[in-house]
Design an enzyme around this catalytic site. Structure first.
Site, PDB file in Angstrom:
ATOM      1  CB  SER A 196       0.667 -10.419   1.779  1.00 56.15           C
ATOM      2  OG  SER A 196       0.770  -8.701   0.832  1.00 56.15           O
ATOM      3  CG  ASP A 350       3.442  -5.780   7.138  1.00 57.10           C
ATOM      4  OD1 ASP A 350       3.062  -4.270   6.151  1.00 57.10           O
ATOM      5  OD2 ASP A 350       2.847  -6.736   7.053  1.00 57.10           O
ATOM      6  CG  HIS A 380       4.333  -6.823   3.399  1.00 53.35           C
ATOM      7  ND1 HIS A 380       3.665  -6.970   4.753  1.00 53.35           N
ATOM      8  CD2 HIS A 380       4.230  -7.544   1.823  1.00 53.35           C
ATOM      9  CE1 HIS A 380       2.168  -7.832   3.780  1.00 53.35           C
ATOM     10  NE2 HIS A 380       2.945  -7.738   2.604  1.00 53.35           N
TER      11      HIS A 380
END
Length: 410
Positions: A196, A350, A380
């Site tokens: 991320s 995501d 995610h």
């Protein structure tokens, strides 16, 4: 005595009522604001985890209103995690690499030669996360890939804004590259990785090191659902997954602004795409365009956004987001061509899926070998949920095992 008993019962009743209100409100918010599309891995578990996140944020807000603590501080403490006990297969030490805190994981088993080294930057929107929150993940990578893993505790936003996080990660990485042999690591076999926001930092650090001939060449990069640009929040993935936990479209833009400038004062401009002048968008169109995303990733719906003019005032506030160190997808071709072999993991559900797909194309166009693993039923944050007891996700474990297999193969 009776009065004290009655007061205790009243306080207990108020506490129970407040708790029930919090639970009901959290469930209502989740059901009315989130959307879990068909095909997502174990949707009930995902809703439970999302409700826990929402409940933590709401409780933090209540405590802030009562003057007991800040919402941010409370939420961080709940997500911070804790350092685990000893590991029979790993030596674990907390160190400082030029004032940047790190945690290093070294396999106990003897090795015939020097090991590979893995630098890891945790996720959390540049606002949350820590070496504690990602300890189970780093331990697993170190054990299963038989690598020395260095987890970096970089400074967080909004207290520290760009480029503080990038600088911390770069400092820790260069220090490790210079001292790798002290930890039994081959300097020519160092991999930079992150998930991320940490994937953003990993990509940016790799690009920065291209211009450092005084250091060993980075052996590979591992990017786990990375955020790689802050120009377009209306790509197909953002439109299709805008309300899918654990990362909403609006929340991603909020985190980007916290990292960039410490507040979200121009959030609506960023979401609308009116924070960047049209001529600059056109300049980056060859790299940042839905036209470069395979058709199969648009079948769930996509409506192109008409370019909107922006005010100079807004652009002045956010113009640093066009720098490659902030948005690695915008790096020049000459830099991209020099990047190391790459592993990229994406999830179908995501908002950041297309950032990674666009970067994958750029790398491949530049002649960089890319191993891509796509979790069709993923969302995610699923990799971090590979080992959470009853709230674990097998798809996350499978994705993590693919990362381990990649590391063992290079």
């Amino acid at each position: 005595m009776e009065f004290a008993y009655a007061l205790l019962v009243l306080v207990l009743a108020v506490f129970i009522a407040a708790f029930i209100l919090l639970v009901v409100g959290t469930i209502y918010f989740d059901l009315s604001n989130s959307e879990i599309p068909p095909g997502v891995d174990q949707p009930v578990k995902l809703r439970i985890i999302h409700c826990i996140f929402i409940g933590t944020a709401v409780l933090g807000k209540v405590l802030e209103k009562l003057g007991l603590c800040s919402q941010l501080g409370f939420t961080r403490s709940m997500r911070w995690g804790k350092k685990l006990g000893e590991d029979p297969k790993l030596f674990i030490k907390d160190l400082q690499f030029e004032e940047v805190p790190v945690r290093i994981y070294q396999p106990r088993a003897p090795s015939a030669g020097r090991r590979r080294g893995v630098i890891y930057f945790h996720g959390g929107g540049w606002v949350f996360g820590s070496i504690n929150s990602h300890e189970p993940l780093c331990r697993y990578i170190a054990r299963e890939s038989e690598s020395v893993v260095v987890s970096v505790e970089y400074r967080l936003a909004p207290e520290h804004t760009y480029p503080a996080q990038h600088e911390d990660c770069l400092t820790a990485t260069t220090h490790f590259m210079k001292t790798a042999e002290d930890y039994g690591v081959d300097p020519a076999c160092i991999i930079i990785s992150g998930d991320s926001a940490g994937g953003n930092l990993a990509a940016a650090v790799c690009q920065t090191l291209v211009s450092r001939p005084d250091l060993p060449k980075v052996h590979a990069q591992v990017l786990i659902y990375p955020c790689l640009q802050a120009i377009d929040f209306n790509l197909p993935a953002y439109q299709q997954n805008c309300g899918v936990p654990l990362l909403f479209r609006e929340r991603m833009a909020f985190y980007v602004l916290q990292y960039l400038k410490g507040d979200a004062s121009c959030l609506e401009d960023v979401l609308e795409g009116s924070h960047i002048p049209v001529d600059i968008k056109l300049k980056f169109r060859k790299w940042l365009s839905a036209d470069n995303i395979p058709k199969e990733f648009k079948v769930r719906g996509y409506k192109p956004k008409v370019p909107i003019e922006c005010s100079n005032e807004v652009y002045e506030e956010v113009k640093k987001c066009c720098e490659p160190a902030f948005s690695p997808l915008l790096a020049e071709d000459a830099v991209v061509r020099q990047l190391p072999e790459s592993f990229i993991l994406t999830c179908e559900h995501d908002v950041l899926r297309d950032d990674a797909l666009l970067y994958k194309k750029r790398l491949e166009d530049g002649g960089v070998p890319v191993t891509w693993y796509h979790i069709e039923n993923g969302f995610h944050g699923i990799i971090s949920l590979f080992d959470c007891g009853r709230l674990s996700f097998p798809a996350g474990k499978k994705g993590l095992d693919n990362i381990v297999n990649f590391l063992r193969s290079i």
